[in-house]
Design a protein around this motif. Structure first.
Motif, PDB file in Angstrom:
ATOM      1  N   LYS A   4     -56.664 -63.675 -82.519  1.00 19.77           N
ATOM      2  CA  LYS A   4     -57.646 -63.574 -83.609  1.00 19.77           C
ATOM      3  C   LYS A   4     -56.996 -63.758 -84.979  1.00 19.77           C
ATOM      4  N   SER A   5     -55.765 -64.281 -84.996  1.00 19.46           N
ATOM      5  CA  SER A   5     -55.060 -64.520 -86.253  1.00 19.46           C
ATOM      6  C   SER A   5     -54.765 -66.002 -86.406  1.00 19.46           C
ATOM      7  N   GLU A   6     -54.881 -66.503 -87.623  1.00 22.70           N
ATOM      8  CA  GLU A   6     -54.661 -67.921 -87.887  1.00 22.70           C
ATOM      9  C   GLU A   6     -53.201 -68.248 -88.192  1.00 22.70           C
ATOM     10  N   ASP A   7     -52.461 -67.296 -88.784  1.00 19.53           N
ATOM     11  CA  ASP A   7     -51.096 -67.581 -89.220  1.00 19.53           C
ATOM     12  C   ASP A   7     -50.030 -66.963 -88.327  1.00 19.53           C
ATOM     13  N   SER A   8     -50.411 -66.413 -87.197  1.00 13.57           N
ATOM     14  CA  SER A   8     -49.423 -65.796 -86.313  1.00 13.57           C
ATOM     15  C   SER A   8     -48.912 -66.829 -85.311  1.00 13.57           C
ATOM     16  N   VAL A  25     -55.857 -62.525 -90.050  1.00 14.97           N
ATOM     17  CA  VAL A  25     -56.759 -62.151 -88.953  1.00 14.97           C
ATOM     18  C   VAL A  25     -58.180 -62.592 -89.277  1.00 14.97           C
ATOM     19  N   ARG A  26     -58.886 -63.062 -88.282  1.00 14.13           N
ATOM     20  CA  ARG A  26     -60.242 -63.574 -88.470  1.00 14.13           C
ATOM     21  C   ARG A  26     -61.146 -62.515 -89.081  1.00 14.13           C
ATOM     22  N   ARG A  27     -61.785 -62.881 -90.182  1.00 19.20           N
ATOM     23  CA  ARG A  27     -62.725 -61.966 -90.857  1.00 19.20           C
ATOM     24  C   ARG A  27     -64.170 -62.445 -90.722  1.00 19.20           C
ATOM     25  N   ALA A  28     -64.375 -63.588 -90.080  1.00 23.44           N
ATOM     26  CA  ALA A  28     -65.729 -64.115 -89.885  1.00 23.44           C
ATOM     27  C   ALA A  28     -65.782 -64.811 -88.523  1.00 23.44           C
ATOM     28  N   VAL A  29     -66.970 -64.925 -87.970  1.00 24.56           N
ATOM     29  CA  VAL A  29     -67.157 -65.588 -86.681  1.00 24.56           C
ATOM     30  C   VAL A  29     -68.160 -66.729 -86.859  1.00 24.56           C
ATOM     31  N   PRO A  30     -68.065 -67.787 -86.036  1.00 19.71           N
ATOM     32  CA  PRO A  30     -69.030 -68.900 -86.136  1.00 19.71           C
ATOM     33  C   PRO A  30     -70.442 -68.425 -85.832  1.00 19.71           C
TER      34      PRO A  30
END
Length: 388
Positions: A63-67, A372-377
Motif C-alpha cells: 500500500k506504499s508507492e515509494d517503498s 502510503v496510499r491515502r486514497a482508493v480508486p
C-alpha cells in the motif's frame, strides 16, 4: 518563581523515525549490490514502519508507492542474517545510547517470554516446548534481560530459546553480558523458571545479590510453606552434572499475609523467596523488592503493540522483529529522558509522552516517507455527501 519552560525546540515525528532508522542502519549491514536501486535505509525504514504500524512488511509495501517491493525487503531479512548474528547485533542495538543513561549501580531482571504457536503440529522443529499455556505446548520463546532505572526498564539483551536450552545456560549468557557493563549490578531479580541449583550456583559464583520466588519442590519446603508465620529458614538444593554432584545452600524468606477475600481466597497466603542481598533482612523486604520486577510484564504488553505481524516460521525474521519492537521501547524511554524531560532541581520533570503517541508518530512518519496510499480508486465521482 516563574515556571521553567519545557524546551526551546521540539522533536518532530520524521526526526524520531530518522533517529531509529539511523540507529538500525549503523549496526545492521545488508551488503547490497553496488548498482542496487534499494538502499539499506529503505529496508530499515520499512522494518521500523511495519513494527510501529503493527502490520506485516508485505502489507505495508503493497500500500506504499515509494517503498521497495516486499519480496526485496523479505529477501534481505531472510538471507542476510543468521540467529547468532541477529542476537549479537540486536544486543548492540538495544544497548546503544542506553548505557549512557545507566547509573553506577543498576537493578537487573531476567525473564522468559512465550509467544504461542498455533500452526501445524508437524512443523514445530526449532520451537520451544513447555507446559500447556493458552491452548498450545509449542512457543516462539525469548529470554530478555532488563535494567531497571527508577521505574524505567531498558532491555539490554534478548535471546531466542529452543528445545534443549535451560534456565542456567540462559542465565550464564546474561551474566556474561552484565560482566561486560561498566555499571555495577546492585541486584538480580529472576522469575521462578530460574529457581534451580545451577542458577543459584551461578549467582553465588558471580557474587550477585539476587531475589527469586521458590518452587514447592520436595517435602521439606512444602511443609515449611504450609504452616507457621513469616520467618527466614536455610534451604539447599542438590545439583548433578554428568557424574558430579554438589549442594548449594541459600536463605529462604517466607512472607505470610492474610488474603482477606482477595481473588475470593481466605486464610493465610505464604510466599517463599530465595534471596541473598545486603538490603533484605525481613520476609516483607524480600517480597517488596521482588515486586520491582513486575514491570517486565508491561514491557511485553508494549511489545505486542509495536511488532510486525508475520506468518513465517523463519526464526531469524521473527527474532529481528522482536529486537526492533524492544528497540522502540528503549528509544522512547531514552528520548523521553534525555530530550523531552526538563532538568530541574530535585530531578527532571517528565512531561507526558505516552508510548502509544510515540508509536503513532513513527507510524505517520513512515506513512509519509513511504508514500502510503491515502486514497482508493472509485468508479463514481463522490457526491455532496463526501464534502463539508
Amino acid at each position: 518563581m516563574p515556571n521553567t519552560p519545557q524546551a526551546d525546540d521540539s522533536i518532530h515525528e520524521d526526526q524520531v523515525l530518522n533517529f531509529l532508522v539511523n540507529r538500525v542502519d549503523e549496526e545492521v549491514e545488508l551488503d547490497l549490490a553496488p548498482n542496487a536501486e534499494t538502499t539499506s535505509e529503505d529496508v530499515h525504514e520499512v522494518l521500523v514502519g511495519a513494527c510501529a504500524d503493527g502490520t506485516s512488511v508485505s502489507t505495508l509495501c503493497e500500500k506504499s508507492e515509494d517503498s521497495p517491493h516486499h519480496n526485496t525487503v523479505l529477501y534481505h531479512l531472510r538471507e542476510k542474517f543468521d540467529l547468532e548474528s541477529v542476537e549479537r547485533i540486536g544486543n548492540k542495538l538495544l544497548q546503544k545510547d542506553v548505557l549512557d543513561v545507566l547509573p553506577e549501580q543498576v537493578e537487573v531482571c531476567a525473564d522468559l517470554h512465550l509467544r504461542p504457536y498455533y500452526g501445524d503440529e508437524d512443523e514445530t522443529d526449532g520451537l520451544y516446548h513447555s507446559e500447556a499455556k493458552r491452548g498450545t505446548t509449542a512457543f516462539h520463546a525469548y529470554a530478555t534481560l532488563y535494567a531497571r532505572v527508577t521505574n524505567k526498564r531498558f532491555t539490554l539483551a534478548v535471546r531466542r530459546l529452543e528445545d534443549g536450552d535451560t534456565a542456567s545456560s540462559v542465565l550464564a549468557e546474561f551474566l556474561g553480558v552484565l560482566d561486560g557493563l561498566d555499571a555495577e549490578v546492585e541486584a538480580v531479580y529472576l522469575d521462578r523458571e530460574f529457581y534451580d541449583s545451577k542458577c543459584l550456583t551461578l549467582l553465588q559464583a558471580h557474587n550477585h545479590a539476587y531475589v527469586m520466588p521458590i518452587v514447592r519442590w520436595g517435602r521439606t519446603i512444602k511443609q515449611e510453606l504450609s504452616k507457621g508465620w513469616s520467618r527466614v529458614i536455610q534451604h539447599d538444593l542438590t545439583a548433578k552434572l554428568d557424574s558430579h554432584s554438589w549442594t548449594v545452600e541459600f536463605p529462604v524468606y517466607i512472607d505470610c499475609t492474610y488474603q482477606n477475600g482477595r481473588y475470593d481466597e481466605h486464610g493465610v497466603a505464604r510466599h517463599g523467596y530465595a534471596a541473598d542481598a545486603p538490603f533484605i533482612d525481613t520476609p516483607r523486604n524480600a517480597r517488596y523488592h521482588y515486586a520491582k520486577r513486575f514491570g517486565i510484564e508491561a514491557s511485553y504488553r508494549l511489545s505486542e503493540q509495536s511488532i510486525a505481524t508475520t506468518s513465517t516460521q523463519d526464526p531469524v525474521v521473527r527474532l529481528l522483529y522482536v529486537v526492533v519492537s524492544l528497540l522502540l521501547q528503549n528509544v522512547w524511554r531514552y528520548l523521553h529522558w534525555e530530550y523531552v524531560a526538563t532538568p530541574r532541581r530535585g530531578g527532571r520533570r517528565l512531561w507526558s509522552w505516552p508510548f502509544k503517541e510515540f508509536i503513532n508518530m513513527i507510524r505517520r512518519a513512515a506513512w509519509t516517507a513511504l508514500a502510503v496510499r491515502r486514497a482508493v480508486p472509485a468508479n463514481r465521482l463522490p457526491d455532496d455527501r463526501f464534502h463539508r
